[in-house]
Motif scaffolding. Structure first.
Motif, PDB file in Angstrom:
ATOM      1  N   SER A   3       1.169  -0.935   0.117  1.00 11.24           N
ATOM      2  CA  SER A   3      -0.200   0.070  -0.351  1.00 11.24           C
ATOM      3  C   SER A   3       1.160   1.487  -0.040  1.00 11.24           C
ATOM      4  O   SER A   3       2.160   1.257  -0.143  1.00 11.24           O
ATOM      5  CB  SER A   3      -1.147   0.069   1.179  1.00 11.24           C
ATOM      6  OG  SER A   3       0.000   0.312   2.468  1.00 11.24           O
ATOM      7  N   PHE A   4       0.367   3.030  -0.395  1.00  4.59           N
ATOM      8  CA  PHE A   4       1.067   3.721   0.130  1.00  4.59           C
ATOM      9  C   PHE A   4       1.778   4.036   0.878  1.00  4.59           C
ATOM     10  O   PHE A   4       2.808   4.518   1.209  1.00  4.59           O
ATOM     11  CB  PHE A   4       0.634   5.064  -0.751  1.00  4.59           C
ATOM     12  CG  PHE A   4       0.791   5.866  -0.652  1.00  4.59           C
ATOM     13  CD1 PHE A   4       1.497   6.475  -1.302  1.00  4.59           C
ATOM     14  CD2 PHE A   4       0.074   6.935   0.692  1.00  4.59           C
ATOM     15  CE1 PHE A   4       2.281   7.805  -0.556  1.00  4.59           C
ATOM     16  CE2 PHE A   4       1.022   8.226   0.879  1.00  4.59           C
ATOM     17  CZ  PHE A   4       2.202   8.659   0.362  1.00  4.59           C
ATOM     18  N   ASN A   5       1.113   3.321   2.027  1.00  7.96           N
ATOM     19  CA  ASN A   5       1.057   3.460   3.413  1.00  7.96           C
ATOM     20  C   ASN A   5       2.604   2.649   4.188  1.00  7.96           C
ATOM     21  O   ASN A   5       3.845   2.848   4.337  1.00  7.96           O
ATOM     22  CB  ASN A   5       0.238   3.337   4.605  1.00  7.96           C
ATOM     23  CG  ASN A   5      -0.650   4.617   4.814  1.00  7.96           C
ATOM     24  OD1 ASN A   5      -0.026   5.794   4.271  1.00  7.96           O
ATOM     25  ND2 ASN A   5      -1.713   4.525   5.307  1.00  7.96           N
ATOM     26  N   GLN A   6       2.889   1.912   3.580  1.00  6.76           N
ATOM     27  CA  GLN A   6       3.457   0.617   3.610  1.00  6.76           C
ATOM     28  C   GLN A   6       4.856   1.388   2.626  1.00  6.76           C
ATOM     29  O   GLN A   6       5.581   1.113   4.023  1.00  6.76           O
ATOM     30  CB  GLN A   6       2.759  -0.793   3.056  1.00  6.76           C
ATOM     31  CG  GLN A   6       2.352  -1.540   4.105  1.00  6.76           C
ATOM     32  CD  GLN A   6       2.082  -2.589   3.933  1.00  6.76           C
ATOM     33  OE1 GLN A   6       1.318  -2.181   2.113  1.00  6.76           O
ATOM     34  NE2 GLN A   6       1.809  -3.574   3.949  1.00  6.76           N
ATOM     35  N   ILE A   7       4.537   1.356   1.680  1.00  4.70           N
ATOM     36  CA  ILE A   7       5.936   2.308   1.011  1.00  4.70           C
ATOM     37  C   ILE A   7       6.371   2.824   2.009  1.00  4.70           C
ATOM     38  O   ILE A   7       7.316   3.000   1.211  1.00  4.70           O
ATOM     39  CB  ILE A   7       5.041   2.574  -0.498  1.00  4.70           C
ATOM     40  CG1 ILE A   7       4.771   1.439  -1.640  1.00  4.70           C
ATOM     41  CG2 ILE A   7       6.075   3.273  -0.946  1.00  4.70           C
ATOM     42  CD1 ILE A   7       4.224   2.257  -3.284  1.00  4.70           C
ATOM     43  N   MET A   8       5.959   4.188   2.204  1.00  3.39           N
ATOM     44  CA  MET A   8       6.687   5.906   2.935  1.00  3.39           C
ATOM     45  C   MET A   8       7.047   4.830   4.114  1.00  3.39           C
ATOM     46  O   MET A   8       8.242   5.495   4.188  1.00  3.39           O
ATOM     47  CB  MET A   8       4.876   6.517   2.955  1.00  3.39           C
ATOM     48  CG  MET A   8       4.590   6.989   1.436  1.00  3.39           C
ATOM     49  SD  MET A   8       5.922   7.756   0.974  1.00  3.39           S
ATOM     50  CE  MET A   8       6.184   9.138   1.938  1.00  3.39           C
ATOM     51  N   ARG A   9       6.333   4.102   4.381  1.00  5.68           N
ATOM     52  CA  ARG A   9       6.980   3.494   6.353  1.00  5.68           C
ATOM     53  C   ARG A   9       8.749   2.739   5.489  1.00  5.68           C
ATOM     54  O   ARG A   9       9.395   3.210   6.149  1.00  5.68           O
ATOM     55  CB  ARG A   9       6.024   2.291   6.684  1.00  5.68           C
ATOM     56  CG  ARG A   9       5.193   2.809   7.365  1.00  5.68           C
ATOM     57  CD  ARG A   9       4.510   1.797   8.091  1.00  5.68           C
ATOM     58  NE  ARG A   9       4.130   1.064   8.363  1.00  5.68           N
ATOM     59  CZ  ARG A   9       2.874   0.883   7.621  1.00  5.68           C
ATOM     60  NH1 ARG A   9       2.043   2.395   7.620  1.00  5.68           N
ATOM     61  NH2 ARG A   9       2.318   0.075   6.994  1.00  5.68           N
ATOM     62  N   GLN A  10       8.661   2.620   4.553  1.00  2.29           N
ATOM     63  CA  GLN A  10       9.498   1.681   4.539  1.00  2.29           C
ATOM     64  C   GLN A  10      10.624   2.998   3.757  1.00  2.29           C
ATOM     65  O   GLN A  10      11.994   2.245   3.492  1.00  2.29           O
ATOM     66  CB  GLN A  10       9.596   0.720   2.891  1.00  2.29           C
ATOM     67  CG  GLN A  10      10.593  -0.104   1.972  1.00  2.29           C
ATOM     68  CD  GLN A  10      10.610  -0.757   0.615  1.00  2.29           C
ATOM     69  OE1 GLN A  10       9.775   0.234  -0.258  1.00  2.29           O
ATOM     70  NE2 GLN A  10      11.060  -1.816   0.386  1.00  2.29           N
ATOM     71  N   GLN A  11      10.762   3.919   2.955  1.00  2.00           N
ATOM     72  CA  GLN A  11      11.282   4.770   2.543  1.00  2.00           C
ATOM     73  C   GLN A  11      11.824   5.673   3.917  1.00  2.00           C
ATOM     74  O   GLN A  11      12.417   6.105   4.048  1.00  2.00           O
ATOM     75  CB  GLN A  11      10.489   6.323   1.780  1.00  2.00           C
ATOM     76  CG  GLN A  11      10.501   5.455   0.411  1.00  2.00           C
ATOM     77  CD  GLN A  11      11.015   5.380  -1.095  1.00  2.00           C
ATOM     78  OE1 GLN A  11      12.100   5.678  -0.441  1.00  2.00           O
ATOM     79  NE2 GLN A  11      11.361   3.424  -0.945  1.00  2.00           N
ATOM     80  N   PHE A  12      10.930   5.826   4.931  1.00  5.65           N
ATOM     81  CA  PHE A  12      10.947   6.722   5.936  1.00  5.65           C
ATOM     82  C   PHE A  12      12.338   5.679   6.808  1.00  5.65           C
ATOM     83  O   PHE A  12      13.465   6.542   7.204  1.00  5.65           O
ATOM     84  CB  PHE A  12       9.628   6.682   7.095  1.00  5.65           C
ATOM     85  CG  PHE A  12       9.034   8.163   7.187  1.00  5.65           C
ATOM     86  CD1 PHE A  12       9.703   8.615   7.680  1.00  5.65           C
ATOM     87  CD2 PHE A  12       8.334   8.163   5.790  1.00  5.65           C
ATOM     88  CE1 PHE A  12       8.716  10.087   7.629  1.00  5.65           C
ATOM     89  CE2 PHE A  12       7.591   9.044   5.895  1.00  5.65           C
ATOM     90  CZ  PHE A  12       7.834  10.306   6.953  1.00  5.65           C
ATOM     91  N   ALA A  13      12.018   4.539   6.824  1.00  2.53           N
ATOM     92  CA  ALA A  13      13.376   3.759   7.064  1.00  2.53           C
ATOM     93  C   ALA A  13      14.633   3.319   6.467  1.00  2.53           C
ATOM     94  O   ALA A  13      15.084   3.430   7.657  1.00  2.53           O
ATOM     95  CB  ALA A  13      12.533   2.133   7.759  1.00  2.53           C
TER      96      ALA A  13
END
Length: 69
Positions: free
Chosen positions: A46-56
């Motif tokens: 999901s978009f949220n999962q992608i963003m969490r991955q990018q933050f990490a």
């Protein structure tokens, strides 16, 4: 760096979104392209999962910022 020709309507949408997100038109377009490339390569995320991955990957814990919204 190159020039990308896009439809005038899409350009206006990029401009509006960039203003809301405090990004230049180029930065907003680059953000959308990057997220789109990741999404195409990882269709189950999901978009949220992608963003969490990018933050990490950037060394940030997104949970630390949730209380600021």
């Amino acid at each position: 760096m190159g020039i990308v020709n896009i439809d005038d309507e899409l350009h206006e949408e990029v401009r509006k979104a960039g203003r809301i997100m405090c990004r230049s038109i180029n930065a907003q377009a680059e953000f959308w392209m990057k997220i789109g490339m990741i999404a195409e390569s990882n269709p189950s995320l999901s978009f949220n999962q992608i963003m969490r991955q990018q933050f990490a990957e950037a060394g940030l814990d997104a949970k630390n910022y949730m209380g600021t919204l």
